[in-house]
Design an enzyme around this catalytic site. Structure first.
Site, PDB file in Angstrom:
ATOM      1  N   ASP A  24       0.683  -0.822  -0.273  1.00  0.00           N
ATOM      2  CA  ASP A  24       0.055   0.184  -0.196  1.00  0.00           C
ATOM      3  C   ASP A  24       0.722   1.174   0.011  1.00  0.00           C
ATOM      4  O   ASP A  24       1.531   1.720   0.971  1.00  0.00           O
ATOM      5  CB  ASP A  24      -0.653  -0.252   1.497  1.00  0.00           C
ATOM      6  CG  ASP A  24      -1.574   0.889   1.436  1.00  0.00           C
ATOM      7  OD1 ASP A  24      -1.728   1.916   0.551  1.00  0.00           O
ATOM      8  OD2 ASP A  24      -2.237   1.467   2.467  1.00  0.00           O
ATOM      9  N   ASP A  28      -4.565   3.438   2.555  1.00  0.00           N
ATOM     10  CA  ASP A  28      -5.691   3.172   3.009  1.00  0.00           C
ATOM     11  C   ASP A  28      -5.842   1.848   3.406  1.00  0.00           C
ATOM     12  O   ASP A  28      -7.208   1.365   3.210  1.00  0.00           O
ATOM     13  CB  ASP A  28      -5.679   3.552   1.727  1.00  0.00           C
ATOM     14  CG  ASP A  28      -5.729   2.385   0.545  1.00  0.00           C
ATOM     15  OD1 ASP A  28      -5.069   1.853   0.705  1.00  0.00           O
ATOM     16  OD2 ASP A  28      -6.964   2.946  -0.539  1.00  0.00           O
ATOM     17  N   ASP A  32      -2.018  -1.813  -4.010  1.00  0.00           N
ATOM     18  CA  ASP A  32      -2.115   0.032  -5.436  1.00  0.00           C
ATOM     19  C   ASP A  32      -0.714  -0.265  -5.980  1.00  0.00           C
ATOM     20  O   ASP A  32       0.301  -0.949  -5.593  1.00  0.00           O
ATOM     21  CB  ASP A  32      -2.629   0.638  -5.050  1.00  0.00           C
ATOM     22  CG  ASP A  32      -1.525   1.882  -3.667  1.00  0.00           C
ATOM     23  OD1 ASP A  32      -0.278   1.558  -3.916  1.00  0.00           O
ATOM     24  OD2 ASP A  32      -2.138   2.330  -2.920  1.00  0.00           O
ATOM     25  N   ASP A 101      -4.141  -9.752 -15.445  1.00  0.00           N
ATOM     26  CA  ASP A 101      -5.302 -10.997 -15.726  1.00  0.00           C
ATOM     27  C   ASP A 101      -6.365 -10.532 -16.591  1.00  0.00           C
ATOM     28  O   ASP A 101      -6.639  -9.705 -16.447  1.00  0.00           O
ATOM     29  CB  ASP A 101      -5.662 -10.819 -14.570  1.00  0.00           C
ATOM     30  CG  ASP A 101      -6.068 -12.465 -14.002  1.00  0.00           C
ATOM     31  OD1 ASP A 101      -6.735 -13.434 -14.407  1.00  0.00           O
ATOM     32  OD2 ASP A 101      -5.305 -12.460 -12.624  1.00  0.00           O
ATOM     33  N   ASP A 209      -8.160 -16.359 -17.110  1.00  0.00           N
ATOM     34  CA  ASP A 209      -9.279 -16.449 -15.964  1.00  0.00           C
ATOM     35  C   ASP A 209     -10.096 -17.530 -16.085  1.00  0.00           C
ATOM     36  O   ASP A 209     -11.094 -16.856 -17.605  1.00  0.00           O
ATOM     37  CB  ASP A 209     -10.238 -15.085 -15.202  1.00  0.00           C
ATOM     38  CG  ASP A 209     -10.465 -16.090 -14.053  1.00  0.00           C
ATOM     39  OD1 ASP A 209      -9.888 -16.663 -13.041  1.00  0.00           O
ATOM     40  OD2 ASP A 209     -11.383 -15.648 -14.198  1.00  0.00           O
ATOM     41  N   GLU A 277      -5.729 -19.968 -17.872  1.00  0.00           N
ATOM     42  CA  GLU A 277      -6.400 -21.177 -16.363  1.00  0.00           C
ATOM     43  C   GLU A 277      -7.698 -22.286 -16.524  1.00  0.00           C
ATOM     44  O   GLU A 277      -8.324 -21.282 -17.499  1.00  0.00           O
ATOM     45  CB  GLU A 277      -6.491 -20.005 -15.071  1.00  0.00           C
ATOM     46  CG  GLU A 277      -6.979 -20.696 -14.339  1.00  0.00           C
ATOM     47  CD  GLU A 277      -7.631 -19.953 -13.038  1.00  0.00           C
ATOM     48  OE1 GLU A 277      -8.010 -20.253 -11.765  1.00  0.00           O
ATOM     49  OE2 GLU A 277      -8.816 -19.016 -13.979  1.00  0.00           O
ATOM     50  N   HIS A 349      -4.016 -17.116  -5.505  1.00  0.00           N
ATOM     51  CA  HIS A 349      -4.695 -15.892  -4.910  1.00  0.00           C
ATOM     52  C   HIS A 349      -5.599 -17.064  -4.712  1.00  0.00           C
ATOM     53  O   HIS A 349      -6.250 -16.363  -3.555  1.00  0.00           O
ATOM     54  CB  HIS A 349      -4.698 -14.953  -5.421  1.00  0.00           C
ATOM     55  CG  HIS A 349      -5.085 -15.416  -7.060  1.00  0.00           C
ATOM     56  ND1 HIS A 349      -5.082 -15.797  -8.095  1.00  0.00           N
ATOM     57  CD2 HIS A 349      -6.790 -15.155  -6.661  1.00  0.00           C
ATOM     58  CE1 HIS A 349      -5.812 -15.755  -8.666  1.00  0.00           C
ATOM     59  NE2 HIS A 349      -7.015 -15.729  -8.555  1.00  0.00           N
ATOM     60  N   ASP A 350      -5.936 -18.266  -4.940  1.00  0.00           N
ATOM     61  CA  ASP A 350      -6.676 -19.130  -4.672  1.00  0.00           C
ATOM     62  C   ASP A 350      -6.985 -20.596  -3.553  1.00  0.00           C
ATOM     63  O   ASP A 350      -7.299 -21.415  -4.020  1.00  0.00           O
ATOM     64  CB  ASP A 350      -7.174 -20.019  -6.100  1.00  0.00           C
ATOM     65  CG  ASP A 350      -8.423 -18.437  -7.501  1.00  0.00           C
ATOM     66  OD1 ASP A 350      -8.970 -17.896  -6.071  1.00  0.00           O
ATOM     67  OD2 ASP A 350      -8.452 -18.596  -8.017  1.00  0.00           O
TER      68      ASP A 350
END
Length: 574
Positions: A24, A28, A32, A101, A209, A277, A349-350
């Site tokens: 970050d 916040d 990013d 992605d 994806d 994917e 990430h999954d």
């Protein structure tokens, strides 16, 4: 193929950034583009060749950015298009590429295409999505009236009833992620135009994806008992009514991907990369998808090995049998030996963190198992992927209660399980082990209160173990997980046998030791990994290892006779 003939990505390593949790820059609590720019030297020092950026497009964030409302902009949450351009320039200056992605199986329900499609059955974009009336004689909203009995990946039906029009729309994932109708040529052309726009901007390719779900056989049929509607091998993880055989590698999938290649990539200068994917893809299908002569995608991203510890679902967690892992990896290595290419990964990430799932995250063995798993993976044939924090040995988060989870899949599963009367404690145990939130806690840059990730309050809490497990502590430590990843990546760059050598499995029936050779011309590497706490006499298992010359290992003070717990060794033979 020879090293001179091989595509550049055969000896490359990809690093995945999940931007929300990487760094970050504005306080916040959400990562990013500015934060990624701040940390590029970490990636350059690691030696990776490609940055795969998870979605940063405008999105309502129902599925953390995989529900896109505008394909040609950047969500203010993550920054601006100007920063994306700056990132492309900065990566290229460091000799790295950017892989965006691409999420085109579905959009957000707030995308203008779907807003227009939903406005009226007479809308010119109505058939850009899959709309169907209730079943004959039944009222909309009645579960029995849904066009099929398919079940969503995120629990519940794949059909959402629209009161205004009296019809249902299809969503394989969240109800806010309606599926695009790829049968419509206008949809395909709009997607291709968007992809060309990004390539013209300097992007070097796409990770696509669930791309093998874009072709659907949607003729109102229910799923068979195993979820299949055609002859062929069962798809791991399918269940009654999931309908997966109607959208996993559907009837026009090869046609669509060949058309995409022709319309978007063919004839473009530069070294591009396309990664498909593909949940449920078989080795046989993968050969077709990645055969260069067919011009579809460069490599697949498949899920067979990360389903080996699933029972009836991912939440029904079973112990991983090493023989099953060898059989799976060996099948893919053999199946793509002469044609095609595979992606190599433990984490993304999954998936939960590999060191907690496949390794041993106890204080005694965490470092050794993290480096052992890395060695095993990176020495296979295929393109390795490093998921952010994996190179630091990051582990699963110690969730205390269900209230700590943010992931839509996890939250929906808990709700569905409670309605079904399941034991809350057992469900929480499964969530702790398998939730996608385990991979989404902030990257641990240093030992400060929020691990150097943010000056604000992080959107997901930082793992308490970051005080000891962080990049700053490992950066100059030659025995760290980070240092070992640097060595593995350098070895792939320097040794053609790692990228292109033939693969041969050894000891296929051993319960703990994973061993294989890689051979290219007269260069032979022997890789031996002990995935257990039990020591073994190496020369009893593999007598010729006695004559091997050390290339790389994860433990100091090598004993040529003894393979210690979680030890990985790469030897040159002959």
């Amino acid at each position: 193929m020879t090293p001179e003939e091989a595509p550049w990505w055969t000896n490359a390593v990809v690093y995945q950034v999940y931007p929300r949790s990487f760094q970050d820059s504005d306080g916040d609590g959400i990562g990013d583009l500015g934060g990624i720019l701040q940390r590029l030297d970490h990636l350059a020092d690691l030696g990776v060749d490609v940055l795969w950026l998870s979605p940063v497009y405008p999105s309502p964030q129902a599925d953390n950015g995989y529900d896109i409302s505008d394909y040609q902009d950047i969500d203010p949450l993550f920054g601006t298009l100007a920063q994306l351009d700056e990132l492309i320039t900065a990566l290229h200056a460091r000799g790295m590429k950017l892989l965006m992605d691409l999420v085109v199986n579905h959009t957000s329900d707030e995308h203008p295409w779907f807003v227009e499609s939903r406005s009226s059955p007479a809308s010119p974009k109505r058939d850009w999505y899959w709309w169907r009336p209730p079943r004959d004689g039944l009222a909309g909203g009645d579960p029995g009236a849904e066009p099929t009995n398919w079940q969503s990946f995120f629990s519940g039906s794949t059909w959402e009833y629209d009161e205004a029009s009296g019809e249902y729309y299809l969503h394989l994932f969240d109800r806010k992620q309606p599926d695009l109708n790829w049968e419509n040529p206008a949809v395909r052309q709009a997607v291709y135009a968007m992809m060309r726009w990004w390539l013209d901007r300097g992007v070097d390719g796409f990770r696509m994806d669930v791309i093998n779900m874009i072709s659907k056989d949607l003729r109102g049929r229910d799923g068979a008992p195993d979820g299949h509607l055609h002859d062929g091998p069962p798809i791991p993880g399918t269940a009654l009514g999931d309908g997966s055989a109607s959208y996993i590698c559907g009837p026009r999938i090869h046609e669509f991907l060949n058309e995409m290649h022709r319309e978007v990539f063919a004839g473009r200068p530069g070294a591009l990369l396309t990664v498909g994917e593909m949940p449920g893809v078989t080795v046989e299908e993968a050969r077709l998808f990645t055969d260069p002569a067919r011009a579809e995608v460069d490599m697949v991203f498949q899920f067979e090995h990360v389903g080996l510890d699933h029972g009836s679902s991912k939440w029904d967690v079973r112990p991983l049998r090493m023989r099953s892992l060898k059989a799976s990896f060996g099948r893919w290595q053999a199946g793509l030996a002469d044609v095609g290419w595979n992606s190599l990964y433990w984490d993304n990430h999954d998936q939960p963190r590999a060191v907690s799932r496949f390794g041993d995250d106890s204080p005694e063995f965490r470092r050794d198992s993290a480096t052992c798993l890395a060695t095993l993976l990176h020495l296979h044939r295929g393109t390795p992927y490093v998921y952010q924090g994996q190179e630091l040995g990051m582990a699963n988060y110690p969730f205390a209660t269900v209230d700590g989870f943010r992931d839509v899949e996890s939250v929906n599963h808990f709700g569905t399980a409670m309605v079904a009367g399941q034991d809350p404690a057992a469900v929480l145990t499964a969530l702790r082990r398998m939730s996608r939130d385990n991979a989404r806690t902030p990257v641990q840059w240093d030992g400060s209160p929020h691990a150097g990730f943010t000056t604000g309050t992080p959107w997901l809490p930082v793992n308490p173990d970051h005080v000891a497990w962080n990049a700053a502590a490992q950066r100059d430590d030659p025995s760290s997980v980070l240092a070992h990843y640097r060595q593995l990546i350098a070895l792939r760059h320097e040794e053609p046998v790692v990228a292109l050598g033939d693969f041969a499995m050894l000891l296929p029936d051993h319960d703990d030791v994973y061993a294989f050779t890689r051979t290219l011309d007269d260069r032979v590497l022997l890789v031996v990994c002990n995935l257990s706490r039990t020591p073994y006499r190496l020369t009893d298992l593999l007598p010729h290892a006695r004559d091997g010359r050390w290339v790389l290992g994860n433990l100091p003070d090598e004993d040529p006779e003894l393979l210690r717990p979680w030890e990985a060794r790469v030897l040159s033979i002959g």
